[in-house]
Design a protein around this motif. Structure first.
Motif, mmCIF file in Angstrom:
data_model
loop_
_atom_site.group_PDB
_atom_site.id
_atom_site.type_symbol
_atom_site.label_atom_id
_atom_site.label_comp_id
_atom_site.label_asym_id
_atom_site.label_seq_id
_atom_site.Cartn_x
_atom_site.Cartn_y
_atom_site.Cartn_z
ATOM 1 N N ALA A 206 0.814 -1.214 0.000
ATOM 2 C CA ALA A 206 0.000 0.000 0.000
ATOM 3 C C ALA A 206 0.846 1.261 0.000
ATOM 4 O O ALA A 206 1.849 1.357 0.715
ATOM 5 N N ARG A 207 0.404 2.221 -0.788
ATOM 6 C CA ARG A 207 1.044 3.530 -0.836
ATOM 7 C C ARG A 207 -0.015 4.613 -0.709
ATOM 8 O O ARG A 207 -1.137 4.469 -1.182
ATOM 9 N N GLN A 208 0.371 5.662 -0.058
ATOM 10 C CA GLN A 208 -0.492 6.827 0.084
ATOM 11 C C GLN A 208 0.362 8.053 -0.128
ATOM 12 O O GLN A 208 1.445 8.161 0.435
ATOM 13 N N ASN A 209 -0.114 8.953 -0.966
ATOM 14 C CA ASN A 209 0.675 10.141 -1.323
ATOM 15 C C ASN A 209 2.042 9.744 -1.888
ATOM 16 O O ASN A 209 3.036 10.442 -1.694
ATOM 17 N N GLY A 210 2.074 8.597 -2.568
ATOM 18 C CA GLY A 210 3.304 8.112 -3.179
ATOM 19 C C GLY A 210 4.276 7.455 -2.220
ATOM 20 O O GLY A 210 5.379 7.088 -2.618
ATOM 21 N N LYS A 211 3.879 7.293 -0.957
ATOM 22 C CA LYS A 211 4.780 6.765 0.069
ATOM 23 C C LYS A 211 4.287 5.406 0.573
ATOM 24 O O LYS A 211 3.079 5.187 0.691
ATOM 25 N N PRO A 212 5.199 4.493 0.896
ATOM 26 C CA PRO A 212 4.771 3.232 1.495
ATOM 27 C C PRO A 212 4.135 3.471 2.862
ATOM 28 O O PRO A 212 4.605 4.297 3.646
ATOM 29 N N VAL A 213 3.060 2.747 3.127
ATOM 30 C CA VAL A 213 2.296 2.926 4.361
ATOM 31 C C VAL A 213 2.841 2.005 5.451
ATOM 32 O O VAL A 213 3.145 0.843 5.212
ATOM 33 N N VAL A 214 2.962 2.534 6.635
ATOM 34 C CA VAL A 214 3.263 1.721 7.815
ATOM 35 C C VAL A 214 2.418 2.274 8.960
ATOM 36 O O VAL A 214 2.176 3.480 9.032
ATOM 37 N N CYS A 215 1.934 1.381 9.808
ATOM 38 C CA CYS A 215 1.156 1.799 10.962
ATOM 39 C C CYS A 215 1.859 1.357 12.232
ATOM 40 O O CYS A 215 2.454 0.275 12.276
ATOM 41 N N VAL A 216 1.804 2.189 13.247
ATOM 42 C CA VAL A 216 2.279 1.820 14.591
ATOM 43 C C VAL A 216 1.082 1.931 15.521
ATOM 44 O O VAL A 216 0.510 3.015 15.676
ATOM 45 N N TRP A 217 0.725 0.805 16.126
ATOM 46 C CA TRP A 217 -0.445 0.758 17.001
ATOM 47 C C TRP A 217 0.009 0.679 18.455
ATOM 48 O O TRP A 217 0.798 -0.197 18.804
ATOM 49 N N VAL A 247 2.782 7.445 7.673
ATOM 50 C CA VAL A 247 2.702 6.748 8.954
ATOM 51 C C VAL A 247 1.324 6.932 9.595
ATOM 52 O O VAL A 247 0.880 8.061 9.830
ATOM 53 N N ILE A 248 0.684 5.808 9.860
ATOM 54 C CA ILE A 248 -0.624 5.792 10.528
ATOM 55 C C ILE A 248 -0.413 5.502 12.008
ATOM 56 O O ILE A 248 0.409 4.657 12.374
ATOM 57 N N PHE A 273 1.614 12.029 13.280
ATOM 58 C CA PHE A 273 1.193 10.997 12.327
ATOM 59 C C PHE A 273 0.558 11.627 11.092
ATOM 60 O O PHE A 273 -0.001 12.731 11.146
ATOM 61 N N ASP A 274 0.616 10.895 9.976
ATOM 62 C CA ASP A 274 -0.058 11.325 8.749
ATOM 63 C C ASP A 274 -1.546 10.993 8.786
ATOM 64 O O ASP A 274 -2.354 11.661 8.137
ATOM 65 N N MET A 275 -1.887 9.931 9.504
ATOM 66 C CA MET A 275 -3.274 9.498 9.637
ATOM 67 C C MET A 275 -3.473 8.970 11.045
ATOM 68 O O MET A 275 -2.562 8.353 11.618
ATOM 69 N N LEU A 276 -4.653 9.220 11.618
ATOM 70 C CA LEU A 276 -4.978 8.693 12.932
ATOM 71 C C LEU A 276 -6.143 7.725 12.825
ATOM 72 O O LEU A 276 -7.133 7.988 12.120
ATOM 73 N N SER A 277 -6.028 6.602 13.556
ATOM 74 C CA SER A 277 -7.064 5.581 13.575
ATOM 75 C C SER A 277 -7.323 5.183 15.026
ATOM 76 O O SER A 277 -6.691 4.271 15.567
ATOM 77 N N PRO A 278 -8.245 5.889 15.702
ATOM 78 C CA PRO A 278 -8.502 5.614 17.117
ATOM 79 C C PRO A 278 -9.190 4.260 17.314
ATOM 80 O O PRO A 278 -10.072 3.872 16.546
ATOM 81 N N TRP A 279 -8.802 3.564 18.367
ATOM 82 C CA TRP A 279 -9.325 2.234 18.663
ATOM 83 C C TRP A 279 -10.747 2.319 19.207
ATOM 84 O O TRP A 279 -11.087 3.244 19.940
#
Length: 419
Positions: A206-217, A247-248, A273-279
């Motif tokens: 997965a890429r977003q804005n041309g960058k590989p996506v990684v998430c840290v939870w 980075v998510i 972070f570039d994106m936030l995903s609250p639990w």
């Protein structure tokens, strides 16, 4: 065995005091990629449905390095049996070429109580085929501390997920879970540099804005399993961004207010972070609670993200099947409706294959005839409504269509319980 974040549940918050901000009118539809204030255009996570993918089930004889009943039994050396099974929900295994007999009684309707192994490539291929058939775009591969005994199996699973994503035209990315990872601050960088970054060469990564996506939870959670302080967390986020990653952050429910499940003093970390995903697992269990969070939590969350140029990817969950939360899909659909009318930039499904906590959308036993005798495990018809094994996959597909503007915004669930 590593403690899962799924075991870290809080009661749904009542009486939230945050002030509700203005929101998209209930009858209007704003496609996620064009929401006012959105930081990013559509990509592999913005404007898309992502599922959390565990890939952590194994059985003796499957060839996995871990060589045990990984996540199927509290004692990996012993087959699941009455009173000692880690499966809170029972999977429908009819699509798998290979299954593994357990020590559970036969199914109520006859036949052995057998389970699948994630190590079998056909299992992963089947899961990604289900994603393809139901319009699920992206899978976030969960990666806990890989420096212990589970590491070789997790390394192998990453390769299997890559192959399945490539062959099914899906996207995937690495989602690090820092739970109980004592040396995370240095080892997460080592793991990415030496192992996981190699997968970004795949067209399926997965890429977003041309960058590989990684998430840290897990950064900022106020529990002992994630004791990291703000400076070391901020260093990790900035390091990944320096590697060219999008980075998510898988963050606490109350990240914005810095209380309850969130440590204080983490706002700079969250805003990095570039994106936030609250639990959300354990926070809501009914449509009414989803509505309350929409007004009091999700709406001001999105406003904060927009003000700081951050994309917003809220969780949508099917509900705990064994707790009777699902309401034959109405609970999950209400969340889709609320998050789409909110204008969320993407949606994260918690989870694809979480049979341990009964929050799975993957194929599940339809009726009592399909679960082990005497187990007490509830099937999809637990509330008296008959649902097909793939019902929550199909419902997720429809939710994704609504997110993308392919289906008009509607509070009425369009997905039939049986195809």
């Amino acid at each position: 065995m590593t403690t899962s974040r799924r075991t870290f549940l809080l009661a749904a918050t009542a009486g939230v005091t945050a002030t509700a901000l203005s929101s998209t009118p209930a009858g209007a539809h704003a496609p996620s990629a064009s929401v006012s204030g959105a930081a990013s255009p559509a990509g592999d996570v913005v404007g898309k449905v992502t599922v959390g993918y565990q890939g952590w089930f194994a059985a003796p004889g499957d060839g996995a390095p871990i060589n045990g009943w990984w996540h199927w039994s509290p004692d990996m050396s012993q087959a699941p049996r009455p009173g000692a099974s880690s499966a809170k929900s029972w999977p429908d295994v009819s699509d798998y070429d290979r299954t593994y007999p357990t020590a559970m009684p036969d199914l109520n309707g006859g036949g052995a109580a057998a389970l699948f192994s994630s190590w079998d490539q056909q299992t992963v291929d089947t899961h990604f085929r289900w994603m393809r058939e139901n319009g699920i775009d992206t899978a976030a591969l969960q990666r806990f501390n890989p420096f212990g005994s589970e590491g070789p199996t997790r390394d192998g699973m990453a390769q299997k997920v890559r192959g399945a994503a490539e062959s099914n035209g899906r996207k995937f990315y690495v989602m690090y879970d820092v739970t109980n990872w004592t040396s995370m601050a240095t080892e997460i960088k080592q793991d990415w540099s030496q192992k996981m970054s190699a997968h970004t060469s795949s067209a399926a990564y997965a890429r977003q804005n041309g960058k590989p996506v990684v998430c840290v939870w897990g950064f900022g959670f106020s529990d002992d399993a994630r004791p990291f302080d703000a400076p070391e967390c901020l260093d990790v986020v900035n390091w990944f961004k320096q590697q060219g990653c999008y980075v998510i952050g898988g963050v606490p429910t109350h990240w914005r207010t810095g209380n309850e499940d969130s440590r204080p003093g983490f706002r700079d970390v969250y805003h990095a972070f570039d994106m936030l995903s609250p639990w959300m697992v354990g926070r809501i269990g009914s449509s009414g609670e989803s509505d309350s969070f929409y007004t009091n939590v999700n709406t001001p969350d999105l406003a904060d993200c927009a003000a700081h140029g951050i994309d917003y990817q809220p969780c949508v969950l099917p509900g705990d099947l064994q707790a009777g939360q699902r309401a034959h899909g109405d609970f999950m659909w209400r969340q889709f409706y609320n998050m789409v009318r909110l204008g969320a930039q993407g949606i994260y499904i918690s989870m694809f294959d979480e049979y341990n906590e009964a929050h799975q959308i993957a194929k599940t036993a339809e009726t009592a005839a399909d679960v082990p005798a005497g187990s007490g495990i509830l099937a999809l018809d637990e509330d008296g409504t008959s649902c097909s094994a793939d019902y929550y996959l199909r419902l997720t597909g429809d939710g994704g269509r609504m997110l993308k503007g392919q289906l008009a915004l509607t509070a009425d669930r369009p997905t039939p319980v049986r195809p």
